[in-house]
Design a protein around this motif. Structure first.
Motif, PDB file in Angstrom:
ATOM      1  N   LEU A 309       0.672  -1.211  -0.042  1.00  0.00           N
ATOM      2  CA  LEU A 309       0.058  -0.145  -0.062  1.00  0.00           C
ATOM      3  C   LEU A 309       0.829   1.373  -0.074  1.00  0.00           C
ATOM      4  N   THR A 310       1.941   1.374   0.559  1.00  0.00           N
ATOM      5  CA  THR A 310       2.985   2.289   0.741  1.00  0.00           C
ATOM      6  C   THR A 310       3.498   2.435  -0.778  1.00  0.00           C
ATOM      7  N   ALA A 311       3.758   1.480  -1.614  1.00  0.00           N
ATOM      8  CA  ALA A 311       4.170   1.542  -2.751  1.00  0.00           C
ATOM      9  C   ALA A 311       3.141   2.087  -3.710  1.00  0.00           C
ATOM     10  N   ALA A 312       1.802   1.809  -3.672  1.00  0.00           N
ATOM     11  CA  ALA A 312       0.943   1.905  -4.698  1.00  0.00           C
ATOM     12  C   ALA A 312       0.440   3.350  -4.244  1.00  0.00           C
ATOM     13  N   GLY A 313       0.652   4.046  -3.300  1.00  0.00           N
ATOM     14  CA  GLY A 313       0.115   5.440  -2.982  1.00  0.00           C
ATOM     15  C   GLY A 313      -1.194   5.576  -2.643  1.00  0.00           C
ATOM     16  N   ALA A 314      -1.545   6.816  -2.757  1.00  0.00           N
ATOM     17  CA  ALA A 314      -2.841   7.376  -2.404  1.00  0.00           C
ATOM     18  C   ALA A 314      -4.106   6.576  -3.223  1.00  0.00           C
ATOM     19  N   ASN A 315      -5.069   6.345  -2.507  1.00  0.00           N
ATOM     20  CA  ASN A 315      -6.214   5.738  -3.466  1.00  0.00           C
ATOM     21  C   ASN A 315      -6.284   4.408  -3.880  1.00  0.00           C
ATOM     22  N   SER A 316      -5.045   3.517  -3.484  1.00  0.00           N
ATOM     23  CA  SER A 316      -4.746   2.258  -3.813  1.00  0.00           C
ATOM     24  C   SER A 316      -5.447   1.417  -2.819  1.00  0.00           C
ATOM     25  N   LEU A 333      -3.174  -2.323  -5.763  1.00  0.00           N
ATOM     26  CA  LEU A 333      -3.544  -1.786  -7.343  1.00  0.00           C
ATOM     27  C   LEU A 333      -3.616  -0.456  -6.896  1.00  0.00           C
ATOM     28  N   ALA A 334      -2.531   0.518  -7.787  1.00  0.00           N
ATOM     29  CA  ALA A 334      -2.663   1.936  -7.607  1.00  0.00           C
ATOM     30  C   ALA A 334      -3.720   2.424  -8.538  1.00  0.00           C
ATOM     31  N   ALA A 335      -4.174   3.715  -8.458  1.00  0.00           N
ATOM     32  CA  ALA A 335      -5.529   4.379  -9.191  1.00  0.00           C
ATOM     33  C   ALA A 335      -4.881   4.467 -10.700  1.00  0.00           C
ATOM     34  N   GLN A 336      -3.561   4.561 -10.963  1.00  0.00           N
ATOM     35  CA  GLN A 336      -2.891   4.982 -12.217  1.00  0.00           C
ATOM     36  C   GLN A 336      -1.585   4.262 -12.323  1.00  0.00           C
ATOM     37  N   PRO A 337      -1.091   3.925 -13.626  1.00  0.00           N
ATOM     38  CA  PRO A 337       0.066   3.348 -13.680  1.00  0.00           C
ATOM     39  C   PRO A 337       1.089   4.374 -12.982  1.00  0.00           C
ATOM     40  N   PHE A 338       2.352   3.640 -12.422  1.00  0.00           N
ATOM     41  CA  PHE A 338       3.426   4.466 -11.903  1.00  0.00           C
ATOM     42  C   PHE A 338       4.807   3.809 -12.184  1.00  0.00           C
ATOM     43  N   ASP A 339       5.789   4.678 -11.962  1.00  0.00           N
ATOM     44  CA  ASP A 339       6.930   4.479 -12.168  1.00  0.00           C
ATOM     45  C   ASP A 339       7.669   3.901 -11.077  1.00  0.00           C
ATOM     46  N   ALA A 340       7.966   2.526 -10.855  1.00  0.00           N
ATOM     47  CA  ALA A 340       8.578   2.240  -9.584  1.00  0.00           C
ATOM     48  C   ALA A 340       9.850   2.646  -9.027  1.00  0.00           C
ATOM     49  N   ARG A 341      10.436   3.081 -10.407  1.00  0.00           N
ATOM     50  CA  ARG A 341      11.768   3.496  -9.988  1.00  0.00           C
ATOM     51  C   ARG A 341      11.934   4.943  -9.234  1.00  0.00           C
ATOM     52  N   ALA A 342      10.646   5.547  -9.172  1.00  0.00           N
ATOM     53  CA  ALA A 342      10.562   6.677  -8.394  1.00  0.00           C
ATOM     54  C   ALA A 342      10.208   6.459  -6.677  1.00  0.00           C
ATOM     55  N   ILE A 343      10.178   5.532  -6.596  1.00  0.00           N
ATOM     56  CA  ILE A 343       9.411   5.018  -5.235  1.00  0.00           C
ATOM     57  C   ILE A 343      10.605   4.434  -4.459  1.00  0.00           C
ATOM     58  N   GLY A 344      10.787   4.746  -3.055  1.00  0.00           N
ATOM     59  CA  GLY A 344      11.795   3.928  -2.329  1.00  0.00           C
ATOM     60  C   GLY A 344      13.039   4.220  -2.655  1.00  0.00           C
ATOM     61  N   ILE A 345      14.063   3.230  -2.395  1.00  0.00           N
ATOM     62  CA  ILE A 345      15.509   3.435  -3.028  1.00  0.00           C
ATOM     63  C   ILE A 345      15.771   2.246  -3.606  1.00  0.00           C
ATOM     64  N   SER A 346      16.302   1.938  -4.668  1.00  0.00           N
ATOM     65  CA  SER A 346      16.934   1.099  -5.463  1.00  0.00           C
ATOM     66  C   SER A 346      18.101   0.238  -4.642  1.00  0.00           C
ATOM     67  N   ARG A 347      18.548  -0.980  -4.859  1.00  0.00           N
ATOM     68  CA  ARG A 347      19.632  -1.626  -4.409  1.00  0.00           C
ATOM     69  C   ARG A 347      20.813  -0.794  -4.650  1.00  0.00           C
ATOM     70  N   GLY A 348      21.583  -0.440  -3.547  1.00  0.00           N
ATOM     71  CA  GLY A 348      22.831   0.349  -3.945  1.00  0.00           C
ATOM     72  C   GLY A 348      23.830  -0.316  -4.722  1.00  0.00           C
ATOM     73  N   LYS A 349      24.419   0.399  -5.434  1.00  0.00           N
ATOM     74  CA  LYS A 349      25.699   0.068  -6.280  1.00  0.00           C
ATOM     75  C   LYS A 349      27.081   0.625  -5.910  1.00  0.00           C
ATOM     76  N   LEU A 350      27.966  -0.034  -5.885  1.00  0.00           N
ATOM     77  CA  LEU A 350      29.424   0.357  -5.856  1.00  0.00           C
ATOM     78  C   LEU A 350      30.319  -0.303  -6.784  1.00  0.00           C
ATOM     79  N   ALA A 351      30.709   0.523  -7.578  1.00  0.00           N
ATOM     80  CA  ALA A 351      31.793   0.067  -8.413  1.00  0.00           C
ATOM     81  C   ALA A 351      33.206   0.671  -8.329  1.00  0.00           C
ATOM     82  N   ILE A 352      34.233  -0.079  -8.225  1.00  0.00           N
ATOM     83  CA  ILE A 352      35.526   0.291  -7.993  1.00  0.00           C
ATOM     84  C   ILE A 352      36.202   0.325  -9.425  1.00  0.00           C
ATOM     85  N   VAL A 353      36.354   1.402  -9.868  1.00  0.00           N
ATOM     86  CA  VAL A 353      36.892   1.271 -11.186  1.00  0.00           C
ATOM     87  C   VAL A 353      38.214   1.862 -11.411  1.00  0.00           C
ATOM     88  N   GLY A 354      38.906   1.266 -12.432  1.00  0.00           N
ATOM     89  CA  GLY A 354      40.302   1.795 -12.840  1.00  0.00           C
ATOM     90  C   GLY A 354      40.344   2.496 -14.133  1.00  0.00           C
TER      91      GLY A 354
END
Length: 598
Positions: A309-316, A333-354
């Motif tokens: 319910l937190t992810a789906a937002g208001a009126n879900s 179910l959300a009231a409208q299609p939504f972009d999951a990438r704008a909700i919460g946080i993603s799995r953090g990534k750490l790349a050590i590059v040369g």
């Protein structure tokens, strides 16, 4: 589904300004430039045809700033299945024309509109359906997927021939289009009072799993938020099967899933990663404090329901809660299609590059891609300068060169907050550099929040490789690498290793040979080497490799003096087999034979 960043291909330097303008509109995109005719691009290529065909084969969207004809002739041999074609567009060098060529089923017209809007021109769209109906039925907007694209061509042909269509379900991009929608008769009206004839075609917008037919296009809106908890001991394959069963029980189409959601302490769980990859949607994470409060007694202790319910937002609204001994799952179910990438946080990534010993020409394509996609760069200021310029939205975090462990901790904390972090090293990050520092911090600090970070090491060209390549092949046989810095290890250990390597007859690459604070160690190393190594042994001194002022010179071990090197010098001392080959105009080659002769 996340859109693949496009490749922007240019053949001349005059095209670079337009390429950069387009690239700024597409995060993660890379500019490919023809070598010797372009500079300051992300990736260089020498063969236009091979590069374009390789991008096409990997389904990478292509924006080529050149004549349409050369693109068509290059890709023509590969054209066999329009369903597998990525978007391909031609853009005029001055940005005055944007022409979609291929990829109608994968949104090429929408991509053309985006590019044209960024350049302030009109796209040259020729698709009849798009022009007449002011919408693209074959490539719906983000947030919707077409369940039966194989029926769309005939369906659109019937519309163009005059057939009416009935719209079932809500989607503004359809209701506000120019589609020939059949309007229902007024309540209680007789057949003679119908506003429009009966529709033979139907467009249905639904999250439900229904069987489409040739006369009914089915679009699934991404409105389902699927939450998973209690994942610790479940196998990835079982998790995927469980989610499939839950969706089936709820009557939901998998394409209606916008994303998977879990608590932050599940970050990195293989089961979550497997589910995300199988359904091709992102997985996002919440802190416990971010979850909505539930009033229902039935769900008040159900963390999965709170997450959904937190992810789906208001009126879900919640439609499914399934508990097993293995895991808990809830769907809202959300009231409208939504972009999951704008909700919460993603799995953090750490790349050590040369980045290699020099700038962009020394970087691998992998490193360039990581730097382009990272949200944050972390490193010593000088090395970050070598890495290049940041794109819009990226942040840079400079630190002193002697703060490796603190820098590693900072980068790990940043990644744990959901960021995509690039820790930048010169040379190869695993050779006396930041990769070891990061893993040392993980090992000794053991913060639980670091365990879920996606960590990778992207190798670079090392200073010893660069020095060896500049003079020939002095590392052509067995060799070892020793740092003369005694900041992190006792000098007695360094002496033992130099002596052992000299006796074993290794060619030796010396890092950190001398500095303002360490002025006697190199002289002592030379002294130890001369105890078992001939004074005529070749020595290679590579300074500022890959940078302005690069120099590579050769002397013998007997001639070598500490003042010949500084902190930016890489020293290679040959073995007893290492040889010098004089060249015609005074230079030399140095190499160590592959065969060993006593």
């Amino acid at each position: 589904m996340v859109r693949v960043p496009p490749a922007i291909v240019i053949l001349g330097q005059n095209s670079l300004p337009i390429a950069k303008k387009i690239s700024a509109h597409f995060p993660g995109s890379q500019i490919y430039g023809l070598i010797d005719r372009t500079s300051n691009t992300d990736i260089n290529f020498s063969n236009f045809g091979e590069t374009l065909r390789e991008l096409f084969a990997t389904e990478t969207p292509i924006i080529a700033i050149c004549a349409a004809g050369i693109i068509i002739r290059t890709l023509a041999p590969l054209l066999s299945d329009k369903r597998a074609e990525p978007p391909v567009l031609a853009v005029a060098e001055d940005g005055s024309a944007v022409v979609p060529l291929l990829g109608g089923l994968h949104g090429v017209n929408d991509l053309a509109r985006e590019i044209a809007a960024a350049l302030g021109v009109q796209p040259a769209i020729t698709t009849t359906g798009d022009i007449r109906f002011r919408t693209a039925l074959l490539s719906p907007p983000q947030g919707y997927s077409l369940a039966n694209p194989e029926d769309a061509k005939t369906f659109i042909s019937n519309l163009l021939a005059g057939a009416k269509v009935r719209l079932e379900g809500a989607a503004s991009w359809l209701s506000e289009s120019n589609l020939p929608l059949a309007k229902p008769a007024p309540t209680g009206a007789t057949p003679t009072k119908r506003i429009a004839p009966d529709a033979k075609l139907t467009i249905r917008v639904t999250e439900k799993a229904i069987a489409p037919t040739p006369d009914c296009l089915v679009y699934h809106p991404q409105i389902a938020a699927v939450a998973l908890t209690k994942l610790s001991n479940i196998e990835p394959e079982i998790a995927v099967s469980f989610v499939q069963q839950v969706l089936e029980n709820a009557g939901l189409a998998p394409a209606s899933v916008a994303g998977f959601f879990a608590l932050k302490d599940e970050m990195g769980n293989p089961a979550l990663e497997a589910v995300s990859q199988y359904f091709k949607v992102p997985v996002r994470f919440f802190n416990l404090s971010e979850l909505v409060e539930l009033d229902s007694i039935e769900f008040i202790e159900n963390k999965a329901a709170q997450i959904a319910l937190t992810a789906a937002g208001a009126n879900s609204h919640l439609i499914e809660c399934d508990r097993t001994l293995a895991l808990n799952c809830a769907i809202a179910l959300a009231a409208q299609p939504f972009d999951a990438r704008a909700i919460g946080i993603s799995r953090g990534k750490l790349a050590i590059v040369g980045t290699g010993p020099g700038g962009a020409p020394w970087m691998s394509p992998e490193v360039k891609e990581i730097l382009r996609e990272a949200t944050d760069w972390v490193g010593y200021k000088f090395y970050l300068d070598l890495a290049g310029t940041l794109r819009e939205g990226q942040k840079r975090h400079d630190s002193d060169n002697r703060e490796e462990i603190d820098r590693a901790r900072f980068a790990l904390d940043l990644a744990a907050s959901g960021k995509s972090v690039a820790v930048v090293s010169s040379g190869d990050p695993g050779i006396f550099a930041m990769a070891a520092a990061v893993f040392e911090a993980i090992d000794f600090d053991a913060k639980p929040e670091w365990q879920g970070i996606d960590i990778r090491v992207a190798p670079g060209i090392s200073a010893m490789q660069a020095a060896a390549a500049a003079i020939g092949a002095p590392l052509g046989h067995d060799f070892c690498v020793i740092s003369l810095s005694d900041i992190l290890k006792p000098w007695e250990v360094i002496e033992q290793r130099i002596s052992a390597a000299a006796i074993a007859d290794f060619a030796i690459a010396f890092y950190n040979p001398i500095s303002k604070q360490r002025i006697w160690q190199l002289a002592r190393a030379i002294e130890i080497l001369l105890q078992s190594r001939d004074a005529k042994t070749p020595v290679v001194l590579g300074r500022n490799l890959g940078r302005p002022g690069q120099s590579v010179r050769v002397c013998t071990l007997g001639e070598f003096q500490p003042q010949d090197a500084d902190m930016r010098t890489l020293v290679i001392v040959g073995s007893s087999q290492t040889r010098i080959i004089p060249r015609k105009y005074g230079d030399v080659w140095v190499y160590t034979p592959r065969r060993y002769e006593k």
